[in-house]
Design a protein around this motif. Structure first.
Motif, PDB file in Angstrom:
ATOM      1  N   THR A  56       1.663 -10.963 -22.594  1.00  0.00           N
ATOM      2  CA  THR A  56       0.755 -11.333 -23.692  1.00  0.00           C
ATOM      3  C   THR A  56      -0.557 -10.559 -23.572  1.00  0.00           C
ATOM      4  O   THR A  56      -0.938 -10.108 -22.489  1.00  0.00           O
ATOM      5  N   LYS A  57      -1.226 -10.454 -24.729  1.00  0.00           N
ATOM      6  CA  LYS A  57      -2.525  -9.779 -24.768  1.00  0.00           C
ATOM      7  C   LYS A  57      -3.365 -10.458 -25.833  1.00  0.00           C
ATOM      8  O   LYS A  57      -2.858 -10.783 -26.910  1.00  0.00           O
ATOM      9  N   VAL A  58      -4.626 -10.726 -25.519  1.00  0.00           N
ATOM     10  CA  VAL A  58      -5.553 -11.293 -26.512  1.00  0.00           C
ATOM     11  C   VAL A  58      -6.480 -10.187 -26.992  1.00  0.00           C
ATOM     12  O   VAL A  58      -7.139  -9.523 -26.182  1.00  0.00           O
ATOM     13  N   ILE A  59      -6.508  -9.988 -28.292  1.00  0.00           N
ATOM     14  CA  ILE A  59      -7.409  -8.987 -28.892  1.00  0.00           C
ATOM     15  C   ILE A  59      -8.193  -9.696 -29.989  1.00  0.00           C
ATOM     16  O   ILE A  59      -7.656  -9.998 -31.063  1.00  0.00           O
ATOM     17  N   GLN A  60      -9.434 -10.035 -29.675  1.00  0.00           N
ATOM     18  CA  GLN A  60     -10.259 -10.840 -30.583  1.00  0.00           C
ATOM     19  C   GLN A  60     -11.165  -9.967 -31.429  1.00  0.00           C
ATOM     20  O   GLN A  60     -11.754  -9.006 -30.917  1.00  0.00           O
ATOM     21  N   ARG A  61     -11.303 -10.302 -32.705  1.00  0.00           N
ATOM     22  CA  ARG A  61     -12.110  -9.512 -33.625  1.00  0.00           C
ATOM     23  C   ARG A  61     -13.554  -9.428 -33.142  1.00  0.00           C
ATOM     24  O   ARG A  61     -14.175  -8.364 -33.203  1.00  0.00           O
ATOM     25  N   ALA A  62     -14.039 -10.557 -32.573  1.00  0.00           N
ATOM     26  CA  ALA A  62     -15.460 -10.616 -32.164  1.00  0.00           C
ATOM     27  C   ALA A  62     -15.772  -9.652 -31.024  1.00  0.00           C
ATOM     28  O   ALA A  62     -16.934  -9.328 -30.763  1.00  0.00           O
ATOM     29  N   ASP A  63     -14.748  -9.195 -30.318  1.00  0.00           N
ATOM     30  CA  ASP A  63     -14.957  -8.284 -29.183  1.00  0.00           C
ATOM     31  C   ASP A  63     -15.044  -6.823 -29.611  1.00  0.00           C
ATOM     32  O   ASP A  63     -15.102  -5.926 -28.754  1.00  0.00           O
ATOM     33  N   PRO A  65     -16.744  -3.861 -32.411  1.00  0.00           N
ATOM     34  CA  PRO A  65     -17.915  -3.634 -33.278  1.00  0.00           C
ATOM     35  C   PRO A  65     -17.582  -3.527 -34.754  1.00  0.00           C
ATOM     36  O   PRO A  65     -18.438  -3.713 -35.603  1.00  0.00           O
ATOM     37  N   SER A  66     -16.314  -3.246 -35.066  1.00  0.00           N
ATOM     38  CA  SER A  66     -15.952  -3.083 -36.486  1.00  0.00           C
ATOM     39  C   SER A  66     -14.486  -3.460 -36.674  1.00  0.00           C
ATOM     40  O   SER A  66     -13.717  -3.558 -35.705  1.00  0.00           O
ATOM     41  N   LYS A  67     -14.112  -3.623 -37.935  1.00  0.00           N
ATOM     42  CA  LYS A  67     -12.701  -3.923 -38.223  1.00  0.00           C
ATOM     43  C   LYS A  67     -11.822  -2.741 -37.823  1.00  0.00           C
ATOM     44  O   LYS A  67     -10.725  -2.919 -37.300  1.00  0.00           O
ATOM     45  N   ASP A  68     -12.346  -1.520 -38.052  1.00  0.00           N
ATOM     46  CA  ASP A  68     -11.571  -0.331 -37.672  1.00  0.00           C
ATOM     47  C   ASP A  68     -11.335  -0.291 -36.159  1.00  0.00           C
ATOM     48  O   ASP A  68     -10.234   0.019 -35.690  1.00  0.00           O
ATOM     49  N   ALA A  69     -12.380  -0.649 -35.392  1.00  0.00           N
ATOM     50  CA  ALA A  69     -12.238  -0.646 -33.920  1.00  0.00           C
ATOM     51  C   ALA A  69     -11.253  -1.723 -33.485  1.00  0.00           C
ATOM     52  O   ALA A  69     -10.452  -1.527 -32.566  1.00  0.00           O
ATOM     53  N   TYR A  70     -11.304  -2.867 -34.189  1.00  0.00           N
ATOM     54  CA  TYR A  70     -10.344  -3.951 -33.888  1.00  0.00           C
ATOM     55  C   TYR A  70      -8.922  -3.478 -34.162  1.00  0.00           C
ATOM     56  O   TYR A  70      -8.022  -3.609 -33.316  1.00  0.00           O
ATOM     57  N   ASP A  71      -8.706  -2.897 -35.325  1.00  0.00           N
ATOM     58  CA  ASP A  71      -7.364  -2.400 -35.674  1.00  0.00           C
ATOM     59  C   ASP A  71      -6.904  -1.325 -34.685  1.00  0.00           C
ATOM     60  O   ASP A  71      -5.734  -1.266 -34.306  1.00  0.00           O
ATOM     61  N   ALA A  72      -7.832  -0.494 -34.242  1.00  0.00           N
ATOM     62  CA  ALA A  72      -7.477   0.560 -33.275  1.00  0.00           C
ATOM     63  C   ALA A  72      -7.034  -0.056 -31.946  1.00  0.00           C
ATOM     64  O   ALA A  72      -6.104   0.429 -31.283  1.00  0.00           O
ATOM     65  N   ARG A  97      -5.842  -0.855 -43.710  1.00  0.00           N
ATOM     66  CA  ARG A  97      -4.921   0.097 -44.353  1.00  0.00           C
ATOM     67  C   ARG A  97      -4.364   1.115 -43.367  1.00  0.00           C
ATOM     68  O   ARG A  97      -3.162   1.374 -43.324  1.00  0.00           O
ATOM     69  N   GLY A  98      -5.237   1.684 -42.532  1.00  0.00           N
ATOM     70  CA  GLY A  98      -4.799   2.729 -41.595  1.00  0.00           C
ATOM     71  C   GLY A  98      -3.730   2.235 -40.652  1.00  0.00           C
ATOM     72  O   GLY A  98      -2.690   2.888 -40.459  1.00  0.00           O
ATOM     73  N   LEU A  99      -3.952   1.055 -40.091  1.00  0.00           N
ATOM     74  CA  LEU A  99      -2.987   0.496 -39.137  1.00  0.00           C
ATOM     75  C   LEU A  99      -1.678   0.179 -39.823  1.00  0.00           C
ATOM     76  O   LEU A  99      -0.583   0.528 -39.371  1.00  0.00           O
ATOM     77  N   VAL A 100      -1.777  -0.449 -41.020  1.00  0.00           N
ATOM     78  CA  VAL A 100      -0.549  -0.845 -41.735  1.00  0.00           C
ATOM     79  C   VAL A 100       0.247   0.384 -42.160  1.00  0.00           C
ATOM     80  O   VAL A 100       1.476   0.421 -42.007  1.00  0.00           O
ATOM     81  N   GLU A 101      -0.451   1.416 -42.645  1.00  0.00           N
ATOM     82  CA  GLU A 101       0.279   2.613 -43.097  1.00  0.00           C
ATOM     83  C   GLU A 101       0.951   3.328 -41.921  1.00  0.00           C
ATOM     84  O   GLU A 101       2.053   3.859 -42.046  1.00  0.00           O
TER      85      GLU A 101
END
Ligand SMILES: Nc1nc2c(c(=O)[nH]1)N[C@@H](CN(C=O)c1ccc(C(=O)N[C@@H](CCC(=O)O)C(=O)O)cc1)CN2
Ligand SMILES: NCC(=O)N[C@@H]1O[C@H](COP(=O)([O-])[O-])[C@@H](O)[C@H]1O
Length: 235
Positions: A56-63, A65-72, A97-101
């Protein structure tokens, strides 16, 4: 054929994740669950996955700086797991969009309604308010637009007299736990794939196989009782 490495994204209790892990415990099932990612550290599904030996891995949005960094970060984790397929299961964020595409055609989601009806949240309350008699769940390929991707499989669930949001949600959830493993299996075997924005289903041996594989009838015994009840209220 090697089993498709599947990573499940969750946000909560992970009941659909648990159903996928159970299905994949059969060595002949065409997918293996190699990882679970949650956007919430307190997601109950994390403990279930760990108890079943799934990383398992936890990847929290609050950690981030941006949505793009979260998606990355999500993308890096998926690559790290060696994912072939990504299964969103009660995952409550809209992916960029980038991650989904990048993962399009290999990313699927289960939605608690018969799409295209009731996209978004609070589907069961909305179905009851709308007065529909048939509700259900859908597995679809994920596209940048929320809950708008081509449908892979659906299960119909009757709305019973006296249903409230909770009783209806519970009935739909039972259907989800049967539908998602079926749909993931189709994608893992290449029997359902996304082409030019549409779902293409492999030719099945005969129509019966086709119908049973992509439109799952409610539980026959339950259906009989449901029909009897519906008959009593239908003048
Ligand atoms: N790009 C996509 N992302 C996601 C999809 C999709 O089809 N395309 N499906 C959803 C799953 N989902 C319903 O099945 C869903 C999840 C979450 C929300 C929502 O509004 N969530 C947040 C706000 C969104 C955010 O902060 O990222 C909220 O609770 O307000 C709607 C539908 C998964 N992702
Ligand atoms: N938009 C996503 C969404 O609403 N997903 C829904 O969350 C519930 C809990 O899932 P879980 O028990 O598998 O965590 C399930 O009904 C699932 O369809």
């Amino acid at each position: 054929m090697s089993r498709k490495r599947t990573v499940v994204l969750i946000s909560g209790r992970g009941s659909n994740m648990t159903a996928l892990i159970a299905a994949a415990s059969d060595p002949t099932y065409p997918a293996e669950i190699v990882g679970v990612i949650s956007d919430r550290a307190n997601a109950a599904g994390l403990g279930i996955a760990q108890s079943r030996g799934v990383a398992t891995k936890v990847i929290q949005r609050a950690d981030h700086p941006s949505k793009d960094a979260y998606d990355a970060a999500i993308d890096a984790a998926l690559t790290g797991f060696g994912a072939d397929i990504v299964a969103l299961a009660g995952y409550m964020r809209i992916l960029g969009r980038g991650l989904v595409e990048k993962w399009q055609g290999r990313m699927i989601n289960i939605h608690p309604a018969l799409l295209p009806a009731f996209k978004g949240l609070d589907t069961h309350a909305r179905a009851i308010r709308a007065g529909v008699r048939i509700h259900g769940c859908s597995v679809h390929f994920v596209t940048p637009e929320m809950d708008d991707g081509p449908i892979i499989a659906q299960a119909a669930v009757p709305v019973m007299v006296g249903d409230n949001e909770d009783t209806l949600a519970a009935r739909v959830l039972k259907a989800e736990h049967r539908l998602y493993p079926l749909a993931l299996g189709l994608v893992a075997e290449g029997k359902a794939r996304m082409e030019k924005g549409h779902t293409v289903l492999a030719h099945f041996a005969d129509d019966a196989d086709n119908a049973s594989s992509v439109v799952m009838a409610p539980d026959p015994l339950r259906e009989e009782r449901d029909l009897e009840q519906l008959a009593r209220i239908t003048p």
